[in-house]
Enzyme design. Structure first.
Site, PDB file in Angstrom:
ATOM      1  N   CYS A 108       3.653  -4.650  56.491  1.00 44.63           N
ATOM      2  CA  CYS A 108       4.777  -5.037  55.620  1.00 44.63           C
ATOM      3  C   CYS A 108       5.992  -4.323  56.211  1.00 44.63           C
ATOM      4  CB  CYS A 108       4.520  -4.584  54.189  1.00 44.63           C
ATOM      5  SG  CYS A 108       3.070  -5.363  53.448  1.00 44.63           S
ATOM      6  N   ALA A 110       9.357  -5.058  57.459  1.00 44.31           N
ATOM      7  CA  ALA A 110      10.821  -5.157  57.430  1.00 44.31           C
ATOM      8  C   ALA A 110      11.414  -4.255  56.345  1.00 44.31           C
ATOM      9  CB  ALA A 110      11.220  -6.604  57.180  1.00 44.31           C
ATOM     10  N   PRO A 111      12.591  -3.689  56.573  1.00 47.51           N
ATOM     11  CA  PRO A 111      13.529  -3.909  57.687  1.00 47.51           C
ATOM     12  C   PRO A 111      13.222  -3.170  58.989  1.00 47.51           C
ATOM     13  CG  PRO A 111      14.471  -2.372  56.109  1.00 47.51           C
ATOM     14  CD  PRO A 111      13.166  -2.832  55.520  1.00 47.51           C
ATOM     15  N   GLY A 112      12.169  -2.339  59.054  1.00 44.19           N
ATOM     16  CA  GLY A 112      11.689  -1.945  60.365  1.00 44.19           C
ATOM     17  C   GLY A 112      11.932  -0.524  60.835  1.00 44.19           C
ATOM     18  N   LYS A 114      10.233   2.089  60.059  1.00 40.26           N
ATOM     19  CA  LYS A 114       8.944   2.717  60.395  1.00 40.26           C
ATOM     20  C   LYS A 114       8.380   2.080  61.661  1.00 40.26           C
ATOM     21  CE  LYS A 114       8.136   3.873  55.575  1.00 40.26           C
ATOM     22  NZ  LYS A 114       9.219   3.054  54.998  1.00 40.26           N
ATOM     23  N   ASP A 132       6.023  -9.515  58.407  1.00 42.31           N
ATOM     24  CA  ASP A 132       6.690  -9.522  57.089  1.00 42.31           C
ATOM     25  C   ASP A 132       6.842 -10.956  56.602  1.00 42.31           C
ATOM     26  OD1 ASP A 132       8.319  -7.068  55.516  1.00 42.31           O
ATOM     27  OD2 ASP A 132       8.854  -9.116  54.893  1.00 42.31           O
ATOM     28  N   CYS A 258       7.466   3.977  47.996  1.00 48.99           N
ATOM     29  CA  CYS A 258       8.590   4.802  47.547  1.00 48.99           C
ATOM     30  C   CYS A 258       8.609   4.759  46.023  1.00 48.99           C
ATOM     31  CB  CYS A 258       9.907   4.374  48.182  1.00 48.99           C
ATOM     32  SG  CYS A 258      10.221   2.618  48.132  1.00 48.99           S
TER      33      CYS A 258
HETATM   34  N1  SAM Z   1       8.118  -0.583  56.022  1.00 50.12           N
HETATM   35  C1  SAM Z   1       9.463  -1.086  55.825  1.00 50.12           C
HETATM   36  C2  SAM Z   1      10.445  -0.121  56.482  1.00 50.12           C
HETATM   37  O1  SAM Z   1      10.141   1.035  56.659  1.00 50.12           O
HETATM   38  O2  SAM Z   1      11.531  -0.547  56.840  1.00 50.12           O
HETATM   39  C3  SAM Z   1       9.767  -1.322  54.363  1.00 50.12           C
HETATM   40  C4  SAM Z   1       8.781  -2.283  53.738  1.00 50.12           C
HETATM   41  S1  SAM Z   1       9.207  -2.814  52.107  1.00 50.12           S
HETATM   42  C5  SAM Z   1       8.784  -1.464  51.125  1.00 50.12           C
HETATM   43  C6  SAM Z   1       7.948  -3.968  51.754  1.00 50.12           C
HETATM   44  C7  SAM Z   1       7.989  -5.228  52.593  1.00 50.12           C
HETATM   45  O3  SAM Z   1       6.776  -5.949  52.385  1.00 50.12           O
HETATM   46  C8  SAM Z   1       9.100  -6.198  52.244  1.00 50.12           C
HETATM   47  O4  SAM Z   1       9.908  -6.415  53.366  1.00 50.12           O
HETATM   48  C9  SAM Z   1       8.367  -7.487  51.844  1.00 50.12           C
HETATM   49  O5  SAM Z   1       9.026  -8.655  52.293  1.00 50.12           O
HETATM   50  C10 SAM Z   1       7.058  -7.314  52.566  1.00 50.12           C
HETATM   51  N2  SAM Z   1       5.898  -8.063  52.042  1.00 50.12           N
HETATM   52  C11 SAM Z   1       5.554  -8.297  50.761  1.00 50.12           C
HETATM   53  N3  SAM Z   1       4.387  -8.987  50.705  1.00 50.12           N
HETATM   54  C12 SAM Z   1       3.975  -9.174  51.985  1.00 50.12           C
HETATM   55  C13 SAM Z   1       2.846  -9.789  52.592  1.00 50.12           C
HETATM   56  N4  SAM Z   1       1.885 -10.383  51.857  1.00 50.12           N
HETATM   57  N5  SAM Z   1       2.756  -9.796  53.938  1.00 50.12           N
HETATM   58  C14 SAM Z   1       3.712  -9.216  54.688  1.00 50.12           C
HETATM   59  N6  SAM Z   1       4.805  -8.620  54.173  1.00 50.12           N
HETATM   60  C15 SAM Z   1       4.943  -8.593  52.842  1.00 50.12           C
END
Ligand code: SAM
Length: 353
Positions: A108, A110-112, A114, A132, A258
């Site tokens: 999961c 985005a925005p990336g 990590k 994502d 978070c």
């Molecule tokens: N790890 C990211 C970062 O550090 O920038 C932040 C991730 S954010 C908390 C959660 C992400 O999970 C969102 O961008 C959302 O679109 C994505 N998401 C939700 N359900 C998903 C799925 N089934 N498969 C892939 N991505 C998913």
């Protein structure tokens, strides 16, 4: 505190992009720019004072600047050397720490931030599949990781839950980072540069926190809605980690939120251990930021037959977990955060914690 005041207490954390420069080179550049370098963080813990900065005591690639430091126009920021990333948000990739040449999935992604930290740790070797569901956010990931000089990332606009685990590259995957959608209830630094990318989490956090206004009936209804939402997020989070465990050669999975709520943190870990121990166990504290003081909450760890039956067992599980309490001065001077790391138990390995 008036609304917004707490974020002023948070330092500005800067991750040095080791793909481009060393921390010492960045420190020298700021000193040449008339910043004062502090040999150690302030004690008791507090943000550094005006025009001073120091190295972080837990993450060797991190520098800490005064709250509200505006580095957006700094040439080291515009060239991708400085990455504005909250300290707690650097914990999952630091804990997962995939070796060079590994195959990794950021499920999961985005925005990336990590993802780009994973690429940095791997020195751009191996392969990272960054997945994502949200195309707009995935496009931010592509922009951000290109700017950071990452070259080992393949971005996939699909659900992590539907990835084919028998596909040749996926069979090679040994490490998975999972930072799924959560309530965002730990996020207090609304001044963060990536405020647009965090908007969804913040909106969710607002919905969850509106329980203090209105009459008793309205408050009870809002409280019930919040509970329902947390339970449904928890189910999704369990589903994500469960899927990760089905990759045939995966050895290590980091799970993070978070969120400040046990429903998304200790409760999720309890369910996963209940379903998957002794094939999977928690990485011990010695491999999960051992010097970080704030661990999971024992009282929120549930019973697991054969593994967690006493208070002592609950304390052992909690000690494997990492938490960050949002804000300051009572908190950890960062956003609220939670990390757990699961490891597959080898054939001759002891599955005990
Ligand atoms: N790890 C990211 C970062 O550090 O920038 C932040 C991730 S954010 C908390 C959660 C992400 O999970 C969102 O961008 C959302 O679109 C994505 N998401 C939700 N359900 C998903 C799925 N089934 N498969 C892939 N991505 C998913």
């Amino acid at each position: 505190l008036v609304e917004g005041e707490e974020e002023l207490l948070l330092p500005r954390y800067v991750r040095v992009n080791l793909l481009m420069m060393t921390p010492q080179q960045v420190i020298d550049a700021f000193i040449a720019d008339k910043w004062e370098f502090l040999p150690a963080p302030p004690s008791p813990p507090a943000p550094p004072g005006p025009n001073t900065f120091h190295r972080d005591e837990h993450l060797d690639f991190m520098l800490v600047f005064p709250p509200k430091s505006d580095l957006h126009l700094h040439p080291l920021y515009t060239s991708g050397v400085l990455i504005l990333q909250d300290k707690a948000s650097c914990f999952p990739a630091a804990i997962l720490s995939p070796p060079k040449n590994a195959y990794v999935i950021d499920g999961c992604a985005a925005p990336g931030n990590k993802t780009s930290q994973l690429a940095m740790g791997m020195g751009n070797s191996g392969k990272i599949i960054a997945c994502d569901l949200d195309l707009r956010r995935l496009n931010i990931l592509k922009r951000l990781t290109t700017k950071a000089g990452c070259t080992n990332i393949t971005a996939l606009n699909t659900s992590f839950l539907t990835l084919d685990t028998s596909e040749p590259d996926n069979r090679k995957v040994s490490h998975i980072l999972l930072d799924p959608s959560c309530s965002g209830s730990g996020i207090i630094n609304r001044l963060d540069h990536l405020v647009d990318a965090y908007a969804e989490e913040q909106e969710q956090a607002t919905i969850l926190e509106t329980t203090t206004t209105g009459g008793a009936a309205e408050r009870a209804e809002a409280e019930a809605k919040k509970k329902e939402r947390l339970l449904s997020l928890g189910e999704f989070q369990v589903e994500c980690v469960t899927k990760a465990m089905t990759f045939p050669n995966v050895r290590k999975i980091s799970y993070s939120t978070c969120s400040i709520y046990a429903e998304e943190n200790e409760h999720v870990v309890t369910t996963l251990l209940r379903n998957h121990w002794p094939k999977w166990k928690l990485s011990p504290r010695s491999r999960v930021l051992p010097t970080w003081h704030r661990r999971g909450y024992p009282a929120d760890v549930g019973d697991i037959p054969g593994l967690v039956e006493t208070d002592e067992d609950r304390a052992k599980v909690a000690d494997c977990l990492v938490r960050a309490v949002p804000g300051g001065p009572e908190g950890d001077l960062m956003n609220g955060f939670f990390v757990a790391c699961f490891e597959r138990v080898g054939k001759n390995e002891n599955p005990a914690l």
